[in-house]
Each structure stands twice: as C-alpha cells, then as structure tokens.
Design a protein around this motif. Sequence first.
Motif, PDB file in Angstrom:
ATOM      1  N   GLY A 169       0.782  -1.228   0.000  1.00  0.00           N
ATOM      2  CA  GLY A 169       0.000   0.000   0.000  1.00  0.00           C
ATOM      3  C   GLY A 169       0.814   1.278   0.000  1.00  0.00           C
ATOM      4  N   GLN A 170       2.129   1.178   0.167  1.00  0.00           N
ATOM      5  CA  GLN A 170       2.992   2.366   0.205  1.00  0.00           C
ATOM      6  C   GLN A 170       3.238   2.877  -1.221  1.00  0.00           C
ATOM      7  N   ARG A 171       3.031   4.176  -1.413  1.00  0.00           N
ATOM      8  CA  ARG A 171       3.232   4.771  -2.741  1.00  0.00           C
ATOM      9  C   ARG A 171       4.565   5.512  -2.857  1.00  0.00           C
ATOM     10  N   PHE A 172       5.311   5.618  -1.759  1.00  0.00           N
ATOM     11  CA  PHE A 172       6.639   6.229  -1.781  1.00  0.00           C
ATOM     12  C   PHE A 172       6.596   7.657  -2.324  1.00  0.00           C
ATOM     13  N   LYS A 173       5.625   8.421  -1.863  1.00  0.00           N
ATOM     14  CA  LYS A 173       5.402   9.767  -2.383  1.00  0.00           C
ATOM     15  C   LYS A 173       5.756  10.877  -1.392  1.00  0.00           C
ATOM     16  N   ARG A 174       5.759  10.582  -0.098  1.00  0.00           N
ATOM     17  CA  ARG A 174       5.847  11.651   0.902  1.00  0.00           C
ATOM     18  C   ARG A 174       7.087  11.525   1.764  1.00  0.00           C
ATOM     19  N   ALA A 175       7.877  12.592   1.822  1.00  0.00           N
ATOM     20  CA  ALA A 175       9.039  12.632   2.709  1.00  0.00           C
ATOM     21  C   ALA A 175       8.562  12.519   4.150  1.00  0.00           C
ATOM     22  N   GLY A 176       9.355  11.828   4.958  1.00  0.00           N
ATOM     23  CA  GLY A 176       9.024  11.663   6.367  1.00  0.00           C
ATOM     24  C   GLY A 176       8.342  10.354   6.699  1.00  0.00           C
ATOM     25  N   GLU A 177       7.775   9.675   5.690  1.00  0.00           N
ATOM     26  CA  GLU A 177       7.126   8.393   5.940  1.00  0.00           C
ATOM     27  C   GLU A 177       8.176   7.299   6.144  1.00  0.00           C
ATOM     28  N   MET A 178       7.857   6.322   6.990  1.00  0.00           N
ATOM     29  CA  MET A 178       8.762   5.219   7.281  1.00  0.00           C
ATOM     30  C   MET A 178       8.438   4.028   6.382  1.00  0.00           C
ATOM     31  N   ILE A 179       9.467   3.401   5.861  1.00  0.00           N
ATOM     32  CA  ILE A 179       9.293   2.202   5.043  1.00  0.00           C
ATOM     33  C   ILE A 179      10.207   1.095   5.574  1.00  0.00           C
ATOM     34  N   THR A 180       9.928  -0.135   5.183  1.00  0.00           N
ATOM     35  CA  THR A 180      10.747  -1.286   5.566  1.00  0.00           C
ATOM     36  C   THR A 180      11.662  -1.654   4.411  1.00  0.00           C
ATOM     37  N   VAL A 181      12.944  -1.811   4.723  1.00  0.00           N
ATOM     38  CA  VAL A 181      13.937  -2.174   3.709  1.00  0.00           C
ATOM     39  C   VAL A 181      14.885  -3.208   4.295  1.00  0.00           C
ATOM     40  N   VAL A 182      15.678  -3.841   3.442  1.00  0.00           N
ATOM     41  CA  VAL A 182      16.714  -4.743   3.939  1.00  0.00           C
ATOM     42  C   VAL A 182      17.907  -3.911   4.396  1.00  0.00           C
ATOM     43  N   ASP A 183      18.648  -4.446   5.369  1.00  0.00           N
ATOM     44  CA  ASP A 183      19.801  -3.734   5.931  1.00  0.00           C
ATOM     45  C   ASP A 183      21.074  -4.451   5.508  1.00  0.00           C
ATOM     46  N   THR A 184      21.746  -3.926   4.492  1.00  0.00           N
ATOM     47  CA  THR A 184      22.972  -4.540   3.977  1.00  0.00           C
ATOM     48  C   THR A 184      24.236  -3.846   4.470  1.00  0.00           C
ATOM     49  N   ALA A 185      24.094  -2.938   5.420  1.00  0.00           N
ATOM     50  CA  ALA A 185      25.274  -2.222   5.927  1.00  0.00           C
ATOM     51  C   ALA A 185      26.231  -3.205   6.592  1.00  0.00           C
ATOM     52  N   PRO A 186      27.521  -3.114   6.299  1.00  0.00           N
ATOM     53  CA  PRO A 186      28.483  -4.021   6.947  1.00  0.00           C
ATOM     54  C   PRO A 186      28.556  -3.757   8.441  1.00  0.00           C
ATOM     55  N   ALA A 187      28.980  -4.765   9.191  1.00  0.00           N
ATOM     56  CA  ALA A 187      29.040  -4.651  10.646  1.00  0.00           C
ATOM     57  C   ALA A 187      30.110  -3.662  11.090  1.00  0.00           C
ATOM     58  N   ALA A 188      31.151  -3.508  10.288  1.00  0.00           N
ATOM     59  CA  ALA A 188      32.257  -2.611  10.639  1.00  0.00           C
ATOM     60  C   ALA A 188      32.704  -1.867   9.397  1.00  0.00           C
ATOM     61  N   ALA A 189      33.438  -0.775   9.605  1.00  0.00           N
ATOM     62  CA  ALA A 189      33.957   0.011   8.486  1.00  0.00           C
ATOM     63  C   ALA A 189      34.827  -0.866   7.590  1.00  0.00           C
ATOM     64  N   GLU A 190      34.690  -0.678   6.286  1.00  0.00           N
ATOM     65  CA  GLU A 190      35.426  -1.499   5.337  1.00  0.00           C
ATOM     66  C   GLU A 190      36.827  -0.933   5.106  1.00  0.00           C
ATOM     67  N   THR A 191      37.835  -1.732   5.426  1.00  0.00           N
ATOM     68  CA  THR A 191      39.223  -1.298   5.256  1.00  0.00           C
ATOM     69  C   THR A 191      40.009  -2.242   4.348  1.00  0.00           C
TER      70      THR A 191
END
Length: 332
Positions: A169-191
């Motif tokens: 039902g989310q139309r992705f039209k309005r700033a400030g709304e919360m959405i669910t996404v996958v979290d692919t951020a690495p656990a630590a800074a990449e060196t």
Amino acid sequence: MTFAFGLRLGAVLVFSCLATAASAAAKLTPDAIAAAKPDGTKIAGEDPSPLGVRLQVLLDRAHFSPGEIDGRLGENAKKALQAYAEAQQLPGSDTVSDELWAKLTADSRPVLTQYKLTAKDVDGPFLKKLPAKMEEMKGLKQLGYTSVQEALAEKFHMSKQLLATLNPGQRFKRAGEMITVVDTAPAAAETMKAQRIEVDKTRQTVKAFGDNNQLIAFYPATVGSEEKPSPSGTLKVTEVSPNPTYGYNPDYKFKGVKSRKRFEIKPGPNNPVGNMWIGLSAEGYGIHGTPEPDRVSKAESHGCVRLTNWDAQRIAGLVGKGTPVDFIDAPR
C-alpha cells in the motif's frame, strides 16, 4: 466458441499467476524473514521466500554478493554461498550447514530495518522514460532513475518487487514516511584492499583476494559477449571513474546499434555502464555497473565485466591503479 474458450483459459491462467504471487508475498512478512532458518535441504527455487531474503542479506553483508536481493535462491545466491564456504574453508554445497549458518549469523543484527523517506528520495528528478536504444539516450542531459522505487531498490540492493512486498500500500510519495527495507550495511567500516581480482569467464563470477591469497569478496557478473569476447590473461586497473560518461565506438558493431559514428551518453545510474567504470589495460575493457541488476550473469556485456551498480562501487573501493585482474578461461 474457440475464441471464447481461449479468453476463459487466459483468465484462469492470469488468476492463477496472481494467486501464486499473492501467496508468495503473504509469506514475506518481517516476522517470517527474521525467524527464517535453513532446514538442511538444498537451497533452490525461483519463488521468493523468507529464508531467501535473510540468506541473501547475510551474504551481502559479508561481501559475498548474491546480486539483487529478491528472496529467490537462484544461481547467483548459490554462487555466493559456495564462495562464502570457500572463504571460510568449509565444504561447499547447495545446503547450508549448521557451521556455515553460525558463521553467517555471527552478525546478529536484524536483516530488515526502518528507513525514513527524505525529500531527496521523493523529489527526483526522475526520467519519464528510459529509452530502449543507445542512440536515443545520447540526447538526454542525464541518465537518472525513472522512479522513487527504482532509486530506493538500488540504494538497498533489492528488487522493486521485494520493496513493494515489504511495504504493501505504500506509494513512496511523501518525505518523512517510514518504510521497511533490507539492511545490507556491513558490521564494521570497510578497510580491505584487494591484491588481485579474478574474473571467471565460465562461471560468470568475480572474486577479490587480499593478503596471503585470502578470498575477501565475491560478486556474480556478466562476462563478455559473442560480438566482443572478454580478454584472457592478466590486465591491470588503469582508472576508477564514478559516474562515467559512456562513449560508443562503432567499430564494435553492437547488436541493436545502427550508428556508424561515435557518440556519448551522459552519466547516471541508467547509463549503459551504470554509475561506476573501472578501466583495464586493454582498450575498451573494464569492470562496470548496469541499469539492469536483475540481469547480471543472465545477459551479455559487450565484452566487459558487468556487476550491479552497488557491487561495482564496492569493487572500486577494493582496487587501485595497477591492481592485477586475472581473466580465467576455465574453472580452477
């Protein structure tokens, strides 16, 4: 009579497909994804599943990319799992052993997260339509995204379908709304830095090796084409260029391109080489991104090495000028 029967049959088939899609979507709830665990059977199947989403995210975080995260445990996910097992010095197979799962889930963060839409996300500018032919792209000022959904899906390494499924039902039209996404951020800074890159032309994969020949990253790829085969032997990185301008050389005579003159296509994520170009020491060859992440390892690449845009960016962070790139003709 026959025509009427055909309509009826078509309606039944369409209804069946819609019902199957709805059933698959119903399974992909945040709770189901968070609780998903392997059961010892082979990973397989073209239908999205909670385990597919969780496994793909965990592999992506570990720098063993499954390509586009869509919940499907297809060939790219299998390749990534095999490479991860190799890096962990564990037996490779199409099943996820308890030991392998323990390694992956050492990063115990939830695989889904909440994201607040920003004005930059929803305001664009967006292309009204992406031309299908290269010649039609050359007059555009930039090759940006065509929609908020496309931009968000790429930002979070996921398919537009999975984004929609996680946000009914989310139309992705309005700033400030919360959405669910996958979290692919690495656990630590990449060196990490790669000492060499290996491109397997048969398996359609790219591997990065660090110190002591340790496998540190993996990416599914599309390597070469019939009209412009990829090279063999060892090349070197000559440049790393974000947001490249694409220059078409008529000498290559790519399928579908009629122009006999050189022309340029402006930068952007929908540029033919995506938003990253890593030039190699053979004219016209490089490692690059793509505007079609779902087709990585499934479509030709005009002789180069095509990755998702985000994987091309990751490789760019691993290499520098002079990094060797080995093209392997047969599996080692």
